[in-house]
Design a protein around this motif. Sequence first.
Motif, PDB file in Angstrom:
ATOM      1  N   ALA A 158      10.157 -29.482  21.049  1.00  0.00           N
ATOM      2  CA  ALA A 158      11.094 -30.652  21.438  1.00  0.00           C
ATOM      3  C   ALA A 158      10.311 -32.092  20.981  1.00  0.00           C
ATOM      4  O   ALA A 158       9.312 -32.113  20.805  1.00  0.00           O
ATOM      5  CB  ALA A 158      11.180 -30.834  23.038  1.00  0.00           C
ATOM      6  N   ILE A 159      11.448 -33.227  20.769  1.00  0.00           N
ATOM      7  CA  ILE A 159      11.032 -34.452  20.267  1.00  0.00           C
ATOM      8  C   ILE A 159      11.644 -35.301  21.058  1.00  0.00           C
ATOM      9  O   ILE A 159      12.943 -35.436  21.275  1.00  0.00           O
ATOM     10  CB  ILE A 159      11.070 -34.320  18.891  1.00  0.00           C
ATOM     11  CG1 ILE A 159      10.475 -35.809  18.318  1.00  0.00           C
ATOM     12  CG2 ILE A 159      12.445 -34.284  18.265  1.00  0.00           C
ATOM     13  CD1 ILE A 159      10.474 -36.061  16.849  1.00  0.00           C
ATOM     14  N   ASP A 160      10.963 -36.557  21.317  1.00  0.00           N
ATOM     15  CA  ASP A 160      11.568 -37.844  22.131  1.00  0.00           C
ATOM     16  C   ASP A 160      11.645 -38.862  20.888  1.00  0.00           C
ATOM     17  O   ASP A 160      10.670 -39.339  20.669  1.00  0.00           O
ATOM     18  CB  ASP A 160      10.802 -38.146  23.096  1.00  0.00           C
ATOM     19  CG  ASP A 160      11.181 -39.337  23.725  1.00  0.00           C
ATOM     20  OD1 ASP A 160      12.373 -39.795  23.557  1.00  0.00           O
ATOM     21  OD2 ASP A 160      10.401 -40.133  24.544  1.00  0.00           O
ATOM     22  N   VAL A 161      12.779 -38.981  20.361  1.00  0.00           N
ATOM     23  CA  VAL A 161      13.058 -40.059  19.386  1.00  0.00           C
ATOM     24  C   VAL A 161      13.241 -41.558  20.200  1.00  0.00           C
ATOM     25  O   VAL A 161      14.177 -41.638  20.640  1.00  0.00           O
ATOM     26  CB  VAL A 161      14.214 -39.591  18.260  1.00  0.00           C
ATOM     27  CG1 VAL A 161      14.386 -40.741  17.447  1.00  0.00           C
ATOM     28  CG2 VAL A 161      13.891 -38.309  17.686  1.00  0.00           C
ATOM     29  N   GLY A 162      12.494 -42.393  19.532  1.00  0.00           N
ATOM     30  CA  GLY A 162      12.483 -43.761  20.289  1.00  0.00           C
ATOM     31  C   GLY A 162      11.875 -43.753  21.659  1.00  0.00           C
ATOM     32  O   GLY A 162      12.586 -43.978  22.566  1.00  0.00           O
ATOM     33  N   ASP A 184       8.445 -43.707  17.535  1.00  0.00           N
ATOM     34  CA  ASP A 184       9.096 -44.881  17.616  1.00  0.00           C
ATOM     35  C   ASP A 184       8.715 -45.768  16.510  1.00  0.00           C
ATOM     36  O   ASP A 184       7.636 -45.582  15.985  1.00  0.00           O
ATOM     37  CB  ASP A 184       8.678 -45.460  19.047  1.00  0.00           C
ATOM     38  CG  ASP A 184       9.361 -46.591  19.609  1.00  0.00           C
ATOM     39  OD1 ASP A 184       9.999 -46.247  20.726  1.00  0.00           O
ATOM     40  OD2 ASP A 184       9.306 -47.795  19.044  1.00  0.00           O
ATOM     41  N   ASN A 185       9.692 -46.773  16.161  1.00  0.00           N
ATOM     42  CA  ASN A 185       9.397 -47.504  15.012  1.00  0.00           C
ATOM     43  C   ASN A 185       8.453 -48.614  15.423  1.00  0.00           C
ATOM     44  O   ASN A 185       8.244 -49.685  14.386  1.00  0.00           O
ATOM     45  CB  ASN A 185      10.656 -47.948  14.389  1.00  0.00           C
ATOM     46  CG  ASN A 185      11.465 -48.923  15.393  1.00  0.00           C
ATOM     47  OD1 ASN A 185      11.339 -49.199  16.528  1.00  0.00           O
ATOM     48  ND2 ASN A 185      12.796 -49.013  15.023  1.00  0.00           N
ATOM     49  N   ASP A 186       8.025 -48.833  16.548  1.00  0.00           N
ATOM     50  CA  ASP A 186       7.404 -49.857  17.057  1.00  0.00           C
ATOM     51  C   ASP A 186       5.883 -49.261  17.439  1.00  0.00           C
ATOM     52  O   ASP A 186       5.585 -48.515  18.206  1.00  0.00           O
ATOM     53  CB  ASP A 186       7.847 -50.547  18.345  1.00  0.00           C
ATOM     54  CG  ASP A 186       7.134 -51.760  18.956  1.00  0.00           C
ATOM     55  OD1 ASP A 186       6.050 -52.092  18.187  1.00  0.00           O
ATOM     56  OD2 ASP A 186       7.492 -52.261  20.094  1.00  0.00           O
ATOM     57  N   PRO A 187       5.044 -49.780  16.565  1.00  0.00           N
ATOM     58  CA  PRO A 187       3.431 -49.262  16.694  1.00  0.00           C
ATOM     59  C   PRO A 187       2.860 -49.607  18.180  1.00  0.00           C
ATOM     60  O   PRO A 187       2.279 -48.889  18.852  1.00  0.00           O
ATOM     61  CB  PRO A 187       2.778 -50.204  15.651  1.00  0.00           C
ATOM     62  CG  PRO A 187       3.767 -50.443  14.725  1.00  0.00           C
ATOM     63  CD  PRO A 187       5.044 -50.703  15.260  1.00  0.00           C
ATOM     64  N   GLU A 188       3.551 -50.819  18.608  1.00  0.00           N
ATOM     65  CA  GLU A 188       2.817 -51.063  20.190  1.00  0.00           C
ATOM     66  C   GLU A 188       3.539 -50.236  20.970  1.00  0.00           C
ATOM     67  O   GLU A 188       2.781 -49.642  21.961  1.00  0.00           O
ATOM     68  CB  GLU A 188       3.401 -52.781  20.479  1.00  0.00           C
ATOM     69  CG  GLU A 188       2.795 -53.078  21.874  1.00  0.00           C
ATOM     70  CD  GLU A 188       3.118 -54.425  22.110  1.00  0.00           C
ATOM     71  OE1 GLU A 188       2.611 -54.951  22.942  1.00  0.00           O
ATOM     72  OE2 GLU A 188       3.569 -55.076  21.085  1.00  0.00           O
ATOM     73  N   ALA A 211       7.440 -43.878  13.432  1.00  0.00           N
ATOM     74  CA  ALA A 211       8.576 -43.481  12.477  1.00  0.00           C
ATOM     75  C   ALA A 211       9.882 -43.994  12.752  1.00  0.00           C
ATOM     76  O   ALA A 211      10.053 -44.394  13.912  1.00  0.00           O
ATOM     77  CB  ALA A 211       8.488 -42.073  12.474  1.00  0.00           C
ATOM     78  N   GLU A 212      10.558 -44.291  11.746  1.00  0.00           N
ATOM     79  CA  GLU A 212      11.930 -44.655  11.817  1.00  0.00           C
ATOM     80  C   GLU A 212      12.888 -43.216  12.158  1.00  0.00           C
ATOM     81  O   GLU A 212      13.151 -42.580  11.182  1.00  0.00           O
ATOM     82  CB  GLU A 212      12.351 -45.288  10.546  1.00  0.00           C
ATOM     83  CG  GLU A 212      11.977 -46.581  10.444  1.00  0.00           C
ATOM     84  CD  GLU A 212      12.544 -47.649  11.365  1.00  0.00           C
ATOM     85  OE1 GLU A 212      13.693 -47.309  11.958  1.00  0.00           O
ATOM     86  OE2 GLU A 212      11.964 -48.804  11.597  1.00  0.00           O
TER      87      GLU A 212
END
Length: 300
Positions: A158-162, A184-188, A211-212
């Motif tokens: 499983a993966i949670d994208v965003g 997530d595309n946000d490093p923070e 990641a985008e």
Amino acid sequence: MTAWKVSAVVPASAVARFDAALSDILVDDTLVVSTVETSRDGPWRSEVFGAGDLDAALRDRLAAAIAAAAHAAGIAPPPHAVEMLPETDWVAENQRSFQPFAVGPFWVHPSHEPGQPPTGAIPLRIDAGLAFGTGTHATTRGCLEAIAALDPACGRRAIDVGCGSGILAIAMAKLWRRPILGSDNDPEAVAVARENAELNSAADLCMFHVAEGLESPVLTDASPFDLIVANILAQPLIDLAPAFARAAAPGATLILAGLLAEQEDEVCAAYAPLGFPRIARVEHETGGAAWPTLTLRRGG
């Protein structure tokens, strides 16, 4: 430190595209972008919060960002207002308003108020902060319910994208006691998700990556996935449909959220031709708007 807010009123039909574009444009700035539902059918108010000197150069950059986001959303540039805010610890204010609650088998609570969880509930300790996802929004609640309704076999890979705060990946890890990926595309946000996994004694099971979408060698190597969860926005969900289809295993399940009820048909139409019919939905309300969470499953 001086705090300020720049806000613009956007039609409900364009708010998802506008918000996604504005967030993308300002992703490298130390600013917080949020959207406030003024009513079910809009208009909505998009807000950008910042701290420090709001000089002429920054004002011009924000105005240009709003105009560019409007162009991406297919609307005329909306007028915007600038408001100086009192010196307030907004994270602390959010934390004080965040009270524990149950959703499905989970007990969601901030660190300062554990509350009294029901017997056997799975605790999720999540503090209000800059990364989206404390469980209080209708979309996060819907995803937690949809996850809890799955057969555990659906979440083998499983993966949670965003992933935002990491709450959904942490919930899956604690529910099924197996490794879960998050991106997530946000490093923070990824840093916050990792901290939350530590707080929930799930750091050994949750692995978060910048990641985008699924564009990362680590995520490519981990595919195909049996379960992809994405609580983002309608347009990104539509844009990611081909990538999700490529990364999904036979019989894979998708849990999609972040869309309004009026955007549901458009999102489903992006996935149905790829072999992902909708098999279930739940709906919750936040701010007068209905937010469905969709469960789709690939046949074969």
